[in-house]
Design a protein around this motif. Structure first.
Motif, PDB file in Angstrom:
ATOM      1  N   HIS A 280      -3.206  12.463 -38.353  1.00  0.00           N
ATOM      2  CA  HIS A 280      -2.510  11.481 -38.163  1.00  0.00           C
ATOM      3  C   HIS A 280      -2.655  10.278 -39.202  1.00  0.00           C
ATOM      4  O   HIS A 280      -1.772   9.257 -39.001  1.00  0.00           O
ATOM      5  CB  HIS A 280      -2.373  10.749 -36.862  1.00  0.00           C
ATOM      6  N   GLU A 306      -4.523  13.888 -27.692  1.00  0.00           N
ATOM      7  CA  GLU A 306      -3.018  13.877 -27.581  1.00  0.00           C
ATOM      8  C   GLU A 306      -2.518  12.195 -27.703  1.00  0.00           C
ATOM      9  O   GLU A 306      -1.377  12.241 -28.128  1.00  0.00           O
ATOM     10  CB  GLU A 306      -2.812  14.064 -26.149  1.00  0.00           C
ATOM     11  N   ARG A 307      -3.724  11.430 -27.964  1.00  0.00           N
ATOM     12  CA  ARG A 307      -2.985  10.221 -28.225  1.00  0.00           C
ATOM     13  C   ARG A 307      -3.016   9.644 -29.613  1.00  0.00           C
ATOM     14  O   ARG A 307      -2.704   8.707 -30.179  1.00  0.00           O
ATOM     15  CB  ARG A 307      -3.860   9.080 -27.465  1.00  0.00           C
ATOM     16  N   GLY A 308      -3.341  10.632 -30.451  1.00  0.00           N
ATOM     17  CA  GLY A 308      -3.724  10.398 -31.973  1.00  0.00           C
ATOM     18  C   GLY A 308      -4.641  10.176 -32.571  1.00  0.00           C
ATOM     19  O   GLY A 308      -4.841   9.650 -33.596  1.00  0.00           O
ATOM     20  N   TYR A 341       1.706   6.934 -34.237  1.00  0.00           N
ATOM     21  CA  TYR A 341       1.445   6.672 -33.056  1.00  0.00           C
ATOM     22  C   TYR A 341       0.850   5.084 -32.613  1.00  0.00           C
ATOM     23  O   TYR A 341       0.698   4.782 -31.375  1.00  0.00           O
ATOM     24  CB  TYR A 341       0.439   7.525 -32.240  1.00  0.00           C
ATOM     25  N   ALA A 343      -2.422   4.661 -33.228  1.00  0.00           N
ATOM     26  CA  ALA A 343      -3.730   4.944 -32.552  1.00  0.00           C
ATOM     27  C   ALA A 343      -4.792   4.258 -32.944  1.00  0.00           C
ATOM     28  O   ALA A 343      -4.832   4.109 -34.268  1.00  0.00           O
ATOM     29  CB  ALA A 343      -3.921   6.443 -32.506  1.00  0.00           C
ATOM     30  N   PHE A 495       4.155  10.560 -25.623  1.00  0.00           N
ATOM     31  CA  PHE A 495       2.724  10.840 -24.997  1.00  0.00           C
ATOM     32  C   PHE A 495       2.359   9.750 -23.807  1.00  0.00           C
ATOM     33  O   PHE A 495       3.183   8.976 -23.874  1.00  0.00           O
ATOM     34  CB  PHE A 495       1.525  10.432 -26.076  1.00  0.00           C
ATOM     35  N   PRO A 499       1.020   2.087 -24.938  1.00  0.00           N
ATOM     36  CA  PRO A 499       0.672   2.054 -26.103  1.00  0.00           C
ATOM     37  C   PRO A 499      -0.348   1.193 -26.570  1.00  0.00           C
ATOM     38  O   PRO A 499      -0.515   0.036 -25.857  1.00  0.00           O
ATOM     39  CB  PRO A 499       1.920   1.875 -26.869  1.00  0.00           C
ATOM     40  N   ASN A 503       3.490   0.451 -31.472  1.00  0.00           N
ATOM     41  CA  ASN A 503       4.284   1.711 -31.468  1.00  0.00           C
ATOM     42  C   ASN A 503       4.578   2.173 -30.146  1.00  0.00           C
ATOM     43  O   ASN A 503       3.488   2.560 -29.400  1.00  0.00           O
ATOM     44  CB  ASN A 503       3.395   2.622 -32.337  1.00  0.00           C
ATOM     45  N   CYS A 505       6.783   5.566 -28.728  1.00  0.00           N
ATOM     46  CA  CYS A 505       7.320   6.566 -29.239  1.00  0.00           C
ATOM     47  C   CYS A 505       8.071   7.571 -28.187  1.00  0.00           C
ATOM     48  O   CYS A 505       7.482   7.690 -27.099  1.00  0.00           O
ATOM     49  CB  CYS A 505       6.298   7.394 -29.905  1.00  0.00           C
ATOM     50  N   ARG A 558      10.435   6.078 -33.274  1.00  0.00           N
ATOM     51  CA  ARG A 558       9.161   5.230 -33.241  1.00  0.00           C
ATOM     52  C   ARG A 558       9.522   3.824 -33.520  1.00  0.00           C
ATOM     53  O   ARG A 558       9.844   3.223 -34.376  1.00  0.00           O
ATOM     54  CB  ARG A 558       8.180   5.616 -34.497  1.00  0.00           C
TER      55      ARG A 558
END
Length: 585
Positions: A280, A306-308, A341, A343, A495, A499, A503, A505, A558
């Protein structure tokens, strides 16, 4: 005050009445100054001549008239003795401005016209009733206006028209409803600093031509290193032309640290190097590897959760694999605030792995670095102090006007050793001041723009607490948006969970798709929703927000918030606009 004998102070005849201390001359000077500078001219006149010689009120009949005409001297006598005549921009060219003889008044008048255009644009940028964008297709803009360059000069009237046209079609990135990029907003102090920087028009390579700017870069970079957590702000750094270049600097320095001979002998003299970054991460890591001759095949993408966030165990597994093949792991780029994301990679765990295998640890905090200013959110970058280098873009979360990107390096002197070429025509060793302030030889560039002053002046105006409040507000708005849509009909989150950055999404699901089975056909139709809504946003000009696919996920919105002018009402408007523009899809 002595008369200069010509130009700005010349308002009378050769008998001495042109002296600014003469009352009639003072009145004339004040009238012109008031026309050109408004309230500034008023204050200046009062300072120079006292209350007795105040300029005319700006609303008086004598000061009313066409905005296209100003008074200007048309004679060639020094000192001039003529009466002022109307200035017509249709008859003037750039050669009538300074440094032209007697060009002071024409120059002030022209620049005031430009300033009026800019200030009108600034005010409109914050007006929610105005469009974010006046969208035209490229072929339309090319056909409707003549953008070609010609052999003969345009008049100043045409130049002013060019300025108005350019801003008419510019995106109002300071508009409270512009959410399209990571860099949004328009800070007034930052804007003023940018104007000053352009006026000074100097280069950052030596102290002798940029003394204050060089010192401000030294002070500001040291403060940023202190905030990162390096003792006493020790280390090095530089402002570069964006985060991509800062990341490439980090890779360049990491390679030099491990194999200093590469500077003279090139890549053929060293083993094959391998860099690691998350799947990512920003594309600039691969781009830097390509530019430095390392190659994009030598950049290994590490799996994310899964959260980046980068998975440390996968990083270590890939490092071991590379070493078993006889290659040399030399660089790990962790991300603090991924582009899509938002992240934050687990920096402490990554730092442990880098220490274990003696690999340079870089943190790309271009987007997330601003959170270091917030006591509430800086924990998300725990471990950044263990990095060897950090990219931090104040032109993103901190709202500094573009461009403003810093690379911070923990080891002092390494950057200089890596990049210096000892150009004797710039970096003479027998100068009469401390040569450590000649910073140009540690940069890849020779010509380097002054990017620090915008950040420094905004920091002075806001203080660290002001930046903190601004950043906390943006994160609170992101949480507000998340809470608004997480259970709202017609929305699905990309996800789960709140956040970590601004971000947010999500997919907007039009009514026609809400009862379809989750299969390939539904995904195919859903992938077309965000692009159509975005196109309609731009055509109406009401707002802008980005979309993209990622991995196996089809196009989703996003949303990012970095503009302190945005409010809860603007977030509400965005959601209502998405629903208005997408309900028929």
């Amino acid at each position: 005050m002595a008369s200069t004998g010509s130009g700005f102070w010349s308002f009378g005849s050769e008998d001495g009445s042109g002296d600014p201390e003469n009352p009639s001359t003072a009145r004339a000077w004040c009238q012109v100054a008031q026309k050109f500078t408004g309230g500034i001219g008023n204050k200046l006149c009062a300072l120079l001549y006292g209350d007795a010689e105040k300029p005319m009120e700006t609303g008086s009949e004598e000061t009313q008239g066409s905005t296209d005409k100003k008074t200007v001297c048309t004679c060639n006598q020094k000192p001039c003795s003529c009466l002022k005549m109307d200035l017509n921009y249709a008859c003037l060219h750039s050669t009538d401005l300074l440094p032209a003889c007697n060009g002071e008044v024409a120059t002030l008048s022209f620049l005031q016209e430009v300033m009026d255009i800019l200030l009108q644009y600034v005010v409109k940028s914050f007006d929610r009733s105005t469009k974010v964008i006046d969208f035209h297709y490229p072929n339309e803009l090319l056909q409707e206006h003549n953008w070609e360059l010609a052999d003969q000069p345009q008049t100043l009237e045409e130049i002013l028209s060019n300025c108005r046209t350019t801003l008419k079609y510019a995106i109002k990135t300071g508009h409270p409803r512009y959410f399209n990029q990571l860099s949004t907003g328009l800070d007034m102090v930052g804007l003023a600093a940018d104007w000053l920087t352009s006026t000074a028009n100097t280069n950052m390579f030596t102290y002798e031509i940029a003394p204050v700017f060089v010192l401000l870069e030294y002070v500001t970079l040291r403060k940023m290193r202190e905030i990162i957590g390096w003792p006493g702000g020790s280390g090095d750094g530089i402002f570069s032309p964006g985060g991509a270049i800062s990341n490439m600097y980090a890779m360049l320095i990491a390679r030099f640290k491990m194999f200093p001979e590469v500077k003279e002998k090139g890549m053929a003299s060293i083993p094959r190097l391998v860099a690691f970054t998350s799947e990512h991460s920003h594309f600039s890591v691969k781009k830097g590897a390509a530019a430095l001759g390392i190659g994009t095949d030598s950049v290994i993408l590490i799996k994310c959760d899964e959260r980046g966030k980068m998975i440390p165990s996968d990083l270590e597994r890939r490092i071991v694999e590379v070493k078993q093949k006889g290659f040399v792991p030399f660089f790990v780029s962790a991300t603090a605030g991924t582009t899509v994301y938002g992240a934050f990679d687990p920096l402490l765990a990554i730092a442990d792995i880098c220490k274990k295998y003696k690999i340079w640890m870089h943190v790309d905090a271009a987007w997330g670095g601003g959170l270091l200013m917030s006591r509430k959110h800086k924990w998300k970058l725990n471990g950044v102090e263990r990095a060897n280098s950090v990219t931090w873009n104040p032109h993103k979360m901190m709202g500094v006007p573009l461009q403003c990107s810093a690379l911070l390096v923990r080891e002092e002197g390494l950057m200089q050793s890596c990049n210096q070429m000892h150009a004797s025509y710039l970096f003479q060793q027998d100068k009469h001041y401390d040569l450590s302030y000649d910073t140009g030889d540690k940069a890849l560039q020779c010509g380097r723009h002054v990017d620090v002053f915008k950040l420094w002046l905004m920091w002075r105006a806001k203080g660290t607490t002001g930046f903190e409040a601004q950043i906390d507000k943006c994160l609170e708005l992101a949480e507000y948006l998340y809470n608004l849509i997480k259970n709202r009909e017609g929305y699905e989150m990309v996800f789960d969970g709140k956040p970590q950055h601004t971000n947010v999404c999500f997919w907007y699901i039009p009514p026609s798709l809400r009862h379809l089975e989750d299969n390939e056909e539904r995904m195919s139709r859903l992938s077309k929703v965000a692009p159509v809504i975005k196109a309609r946003m731009m055509e109406y000009g009401t707002t802008m927000v980005s979309y993209q696919p990622l991995g196996d996920k089809v196009n989703f919105f996003r949303m990012v918030i970095s503009n302190p002018a945005a409010t809860h009402q603007d977030i509400d408007f965005l959601i209502e606009e998405i629903e208005r523009l997408g309900q028929d899809l």
